[in-house]
Design an enzyme around this catalytic site. Structure first.
Site, PDB file in Angstrom:
ATOM      1  N   TYR A 145       0.822  -1.218   0.000  1.00  0.00           N
ATOM      2  CA  TYR A 145       0.000   0.000   0.000  1.00  0.00           C
ATOM      3  C   TYR A 145       0.852   1.262   0.000  1.00  0.00           C
ATOM      4  CZ  TYR A 145      -3.945  -3.101   1.124  1.00  0.00           C
ATOM      5  OH  TYR A 145      -4.894  -4.096   1.101  1.00  0.00           O
ATOM      6  N   LYS A 196       3.847 -15.351   2.060  1.00  0.00           N
ATOM      7  CA  LYS A 196       3.829 -16.027   0.756  1.00  0.00           C
ATOM      8  C   LYS A 196       5.296 -16.285   0.411  1.00  0.00           C
ATOM      9  CE  LYS A 196       1.428 -17.470  -2.827  1.00  0.00           C
ATOM     10  NZ  LYS A 196       0.604 -18.677  -2.765  1.00  0.00           N
ATOM     11  N   ASP A 228      -2.677 -18.096   1.123  1.00  0.00           N
ATOM     12  CA  ASP A 228      -3.820 -18.730   0.454  1.00  0.00           C
ATOM     13  C   ASP A 228      -4.397 -19.843   1.334  1.00  0.00           C
ATOM     14  OD1 ASP A 228      -1.331 -19.831   0.020  1.00  0.00           O
ATOM     15  OD2 ASP A 228      -1.698 -20.438  -2.045  1.00  0.00           O
ATOM     16  N   ASP A 252      -5.241  -6.989   5.742  1.00  0.00           N
ATOM     17  CA  ASP A 252      -6.452  -6.280   5.333  1.00  0.00           C
ATOM     18  C   ASP A 252      -7.501  -7.298   4.892  1.00  0.00           C
ATOM     19  OD1 ASP A 252      -8.175  -4.298   4.573  1.00  0.00           O
ATOM     20  OD2 ASP A 252      -7.042  -3.645   2.808  1.00  0.00           O
ATOM     21  N   ASP A 256     -10.843  -8.954   7.346  1.00  0.00           N
ATOM     22  CA  ASP A 256     -12.244  -8.856   6.926  1.00  0.00           C
ATOM     23  C   ASP A 256     -12.874 -10.232   6.798  1.00  0.00           C
ATOM     24  OD1 ASP A 256     -12.141  -6.125   6.908  1.00  0.00           O
ATOM     25  OD2 ASP A 256     -13.041  -5.907   4.927  1.00  0.00           O
TER      26      ASP A 256
END
Ligand code: NAD
Length: 368
Positions: A145, A196, A228, A252, A256
């Site tokens: 970001y 990852k 994942d 993020d 959620d």
């Protein structure tokens, strides 16, 4: 008796209603646990624009600077936001500005689904075990970001190239890892680090640094999981997680996803922490949801997210662990005794009764 200074910024929509209940519960806790809270309210969001012409008025920012913590409601109104330029809109001009101003790099999002609220969770009951209790610790100021270069180039002929860059340095990973391990020490002592590492250089560095930091916390069991698989495991067996430690974007998304199994946005608190003189004590505490304009002003909002945010504040900014736990168990007891705001009410649940924002706050304050 020690006094803690709190800037209470209720904001817009349901902000005032839920903030009032959080302050009610804090006052009940204050008299029981014998500490002093100096709570000063100030406008933010559209309330700030209406009062002083900007989403984060100077007086509000000045108040935050001299406070020990910020208890934040929510800001933004979908009908009014588009009427002003993006950079002046409440979420950007107030909330993101505060995160930046105070270097809030660690975002804590606890998701707790009590067993009695199994009906409010989209997962089958057998996947919920004895209740879900996860803390997502998300790095908030690094990664994709914010990494440079970040740009869109016009290659001509309607063809564009967009570039985002994922960057982390060792100290950035170290400091968020310490937050994660310290939180795990106070909980069930398991930390799942999400990365990852099979594809990303960042993932390899993340895994190395987290492993090294973990050696300082021998009481905490560390496991590594690819993001994942983490997303899948959250749906399949959420009860396996205690603390999930994530970089910014993975956090993020996963926070959620975890929130979706937490029953309702109205139940989910959050903390964003920064450092003051090396110690992580300053924080901004807010519900995970927004201003809920569809139910604002009707005594319908669930105040639990705001109340639990105030418990996080007592724990993380003031070190008042016992008082924080008392608020959390009062919330649990109010739920167990059948109090339900509309978002967590099910007519088929025996012994449950629908209550308003104020009544839920009263029920919790009464049993702190
Ligand atoms: P929202 O979170 O406000 O509402 C989504 C749904 O969840 C609504 O149906 C709402 O009624 C419900 N909900 C949320 N909090 C609840 C509570 N405490 N009790 C019961 N139900 C609750 O999201 P939205 O409608 O997309 O956004 C509304 C406004 O809030 C927008 O202007 C948005 O920009 C802003 N927003 C602000 C923040 C923040 O201040 N941190 C976060 C998200 C959205």
């Amino acid at each position: 008796m020690k006094t803690y200074n709190i800037a209470a910024l209720a904001g817009d929509g349901i902000g005032n209603e839920v903030m009032r209940e959080a302050i009610k519960v804090l006052r009940a806790t204050e008299s029981k646990f014998k500490f002093k809270l100096a709570i000063t309210e100030a406008p933010v969001g559209w309330a700030g624009i209406d009062a002083a012409g900007k989403a984060l008025p100077d007086v509000t920012l000045a108040l935050c600077k001299k406070s020990d913590a910020i208890l934040f409601g929510s800001v933004g109104l979908p009908e009014r936001d588009p009427t002003i330029p993006k950079e002046e809109r409440p979420e950007r001009a107030a909330l993101l500005r505060l995160r930046k101003e105070f270097g809030l790099f660690a975002n804590l999002r606890p998701v707790k689904l009590p067993k009695v609220l199994a009906h409010a969770c989209p997962l089958a009951k057998e996947r919920q075990g004895d209740g879900i209790d996860i803390l997502v610790v998300r790095e908030l100021t690094g990664g994709m970001y914010f990494g440079q270069p970040k740009k869109t180039e016009d290659l001509g002929g309607g063809n564009f190239r967009a570039t985002d860059t994922m960057v982390y340095t060792t100290p950035e990973i170290e400091r968020i890892a310490h937050v994660g391990f310290k939180a795990a020490e106070l909980r069930r002592k398991k930390l799942t680090s999400i990365d990852k590492a099979n594809v990303l250089e960042n993932g390899i560095l993340w895994r190395e640094v987290v492993t090294r930091v973990g050696k300082n916390y021998p009481g905490v069991t560390l496991e590594h999981m690819f993001v994942d698989n983490g997303a899948m495991q959250l749906m399949l067996k959420p009860t396996q997680f205690d603390v999930m430690l994530c970089e910014n974007m993975f956090g993020d998304i996963l926070s959620d996803e975890a929130a979706a199994i937490g029953g309702s946005l109205g139940m989910l608190p959050s903390a964003s922490l920064g450092t003051t003189s090396g110690e992580i004590t300053f924080g901004l505490y807010e519900p995970a949801g927004g201003t809920a304009p569809d139910i604002a002003g009707k005594n319908l909002a669930n105040p639990i997210a705001q109340i639990l945010s105030s418990a996080l504040m007592l724990r993380h900014s003031f070190g008042l662990n016992e008082a924080a736990a008392a608020i959390e168990s009062a919330v649990q007891r109010a739920i167990e005794s059948g109090h339900r705001t509309g978002d967590i009410f099910s007519a088929s649940e025996s012994g449950a009764r629908k209550v308003g924002t104020r009544e839920m706050g009263d029920a919790i304050a009464a049993v702190v």
